[in-house]
Design an enzyme around this catalytic site. Structure first.
Site, mmCIF file in Angstrom:
data_model
loop_
_atom_site.group_PDB
_atom_site.id
_atom_site.type_symbol
_atom_site.label_atom_id
_atom_site.label_comp_id
_atom_site.label_asym_id
_atom_site.label_seq_id
_atom_site.Cartn_x
_atom_site.Cartn_y
_atom_site.Cartn_z
ATOM 1 N N CYS A 1 0.815 -1.213 0.000
ATOM 2 C CA CYS A 1 0.000 0.000 0.000
ATOM 3 C C CYS A 1 0.854 1.272 0.000
ATOM 4 O O CYS A 1 0.543 2.218 -0.723
ATOM 5 C CB CYS A 1 -0.926 -0.015 1.224
ATOM 6 N N CYS B 1 -5.087 -2.562 8.268
ATOM 7 C CA CYS B 1 -6.205 -1.647 8.537
ATOM 8 C C CYS B 1 -7.559 -2.190 8.120
ATOM 9 O O CYS B 1 -8.578 -1.799 8.664
ATOM 10 C CB CYS B 1 -5.937 -0.286 7.911
#
Ligand SMILES: Nc1ncnc2c1ncn2[C@@H]1O[C@H](COP(=O)(O)OP(=O)(O)OP(=O)(O)O)[C@@H](O)[C@H]1O
Length: 359
Positions: A91, A188
């Protein structure tokens, strides 16, 4: 472009660390703009409220679709290839810091900032990520793929703080409730066990892969497992098989849907191959005598030597005990606390596994 030199775009998750980042940079005289990427779950209302309470400009980037297609899909695909992914490593360059940079350009911000526990250091004209001072929170491991063009715009104000100090700082600034919040999740978009996430978001695993065999290092069947994506190298708990001694996952074979089990000694590895590296200064890197490597987020730095093979991959020889090396995880190289390069683990060979190839 001529950007206002004191304007900084902060990635605001609404959590402890990015809130403290905004407050600290504001105190240092920066003009703060907050950007919240809506990547998963409900609308990020809290981040907007926090920005309002701090009196800072705030934007939301709705990136849910792209995040699902790129980062979450890659996470699922990696498990379905028998590898152990690092979604934060994926990411950061391809998503988080790319979007921050694009928005910073759009919003005329010279700098970008996040609440990562890491520092930056300049050496011989290069900018290096350096481990944050809080060893328990250090996040340098996740940032090795960031390029120089991004790093030269980054500010990481939390790098010299411990988490305890950050909580204390927030309390002093009147953010009592925020300061008491628990630790956020490691990935997350996952609450709890990654296996439940795979079951929910990739039902094809049960439909198309299904149960397979646990085998030993000679290939002898030991019992049935639930499907290889539900196992990771080094795993001991939750195997649901009684062998009369502790058993660990040594190896995963996605072609045969087998999961090899063995003892702790067989998990040890002498060397590994790594690929898709990002080495900042090759001359310094390949001549270093004090190189260490971390093979997963929580691993200790292991002394090593590294050579580049003709096919471009890195051959990493461990100089002290290395165990549970999982393809797909990052191998991040340090000299002292400075990140001098990184790569993805491609495969490992070693003490227990030499005899076990292709079983
Ligand atoms: N959804 C998001 N939008 C914008 N920035 C984000 C987002 N999620 C994380 N970040 C940025 O990346 C940093 C590191 O995020 P990570 O989730 O790894 O750590 P964290 O300890 O949970 O951070 P925080 O306490 O700020 O939530 C955050 O401090 C924040 O600056």
């Amino acid at each position: 472009m001529n950007r206002p030199e004191k304007r900084v775009l902060v990635g605001m998750s609404g959590g402890i660390d990015s809130t403290a980042t905004c407050l600290m940079l504001k105190e240092q005289g920066y003009e703060i703009v907050g950007l919240t990427m809506w990547v998963w779950g409900d609308e990020p209302v809290e981040a907007r409220q926090l920005a309002d309470s701090m009196g800072i400009e705030h934007h939301v980037a709705d990136e849910r679709e792209a995040f699902r297609k790129v980062i979450v899909q890659n996470f699922i695909d990696e498990y379905c290839q028998g590898r152990t992914p690092n979604p934060c490593v994926m990411c950061n360059p391809t998503f988080k810091f790319r979007i921050l940079t694009e928005w910073a350009d759009k919003l005329d911000c010279a700098f970008i900032s996040t609440g990562h526990y890491s520092r930056l250091e300049e050496k011989n004209g290069n900018i290096y990520i350096v481990a944050g001072d809080d060893d328990k929170k250090d996040q340098s491991y996740f940032l090795w793929r960031l390029g120089q063009d991004v790093l030269k715009r980054c500010l990481f104000p939390l790098g010299t703080y411990t988490k305890l100090q950050v909580r204390k700082y927030l309390r002093e600034k009147g953010y009592q409730l925020k300061a008491e919040e628990g630790e956020s999740m490691e990935v997350c978009f996952i609450k709890g066990d990654y296996r439940d996430f795979l079951r929910e978001h990739s039902p094809e695993i049960d439909r198309e892969i299904g149960p397979g065999w646990f085998v030993n290092s000679e290939g002898v069947k030991l019992g049935e497992h639930k499907g290889f994506p539900y196992y990771t190298i080094g795993q001991r708990k939750g195997l649901e098989i009684a062998l009369g001694k502790p058993a660990y996952v040594l190896k995963i074979n996605p072609q045969k849907n087998t999961v090899m089990l063995g003892d702790a000694k067989q998990l040890q590895t002498e060397y590994m191959l790594a690929e898709q590296d990002n080495i900042i200064d090759e001359q310094e890197f390949f001549s270093a005598l004090d190189l260490t490597v971390r093979v997963r987020y929580r691993s200790k730095p292991i002394p090593c030597t590294v050579k580049r093979l003709e096919d471009g991959r890195l051959f990493v020889h461990f100089l002290s005990e290395a165990s549970a090396i999982a393809p797909g995880q990052s191998a991040v190289f340090y000299i002292g606390r400075r990140v001098v390069g990184g790569s993805f683990i491609a495969s490992q060979r070693g003490i227990g596994l030499v005899i076990a190839e292709n079983k």
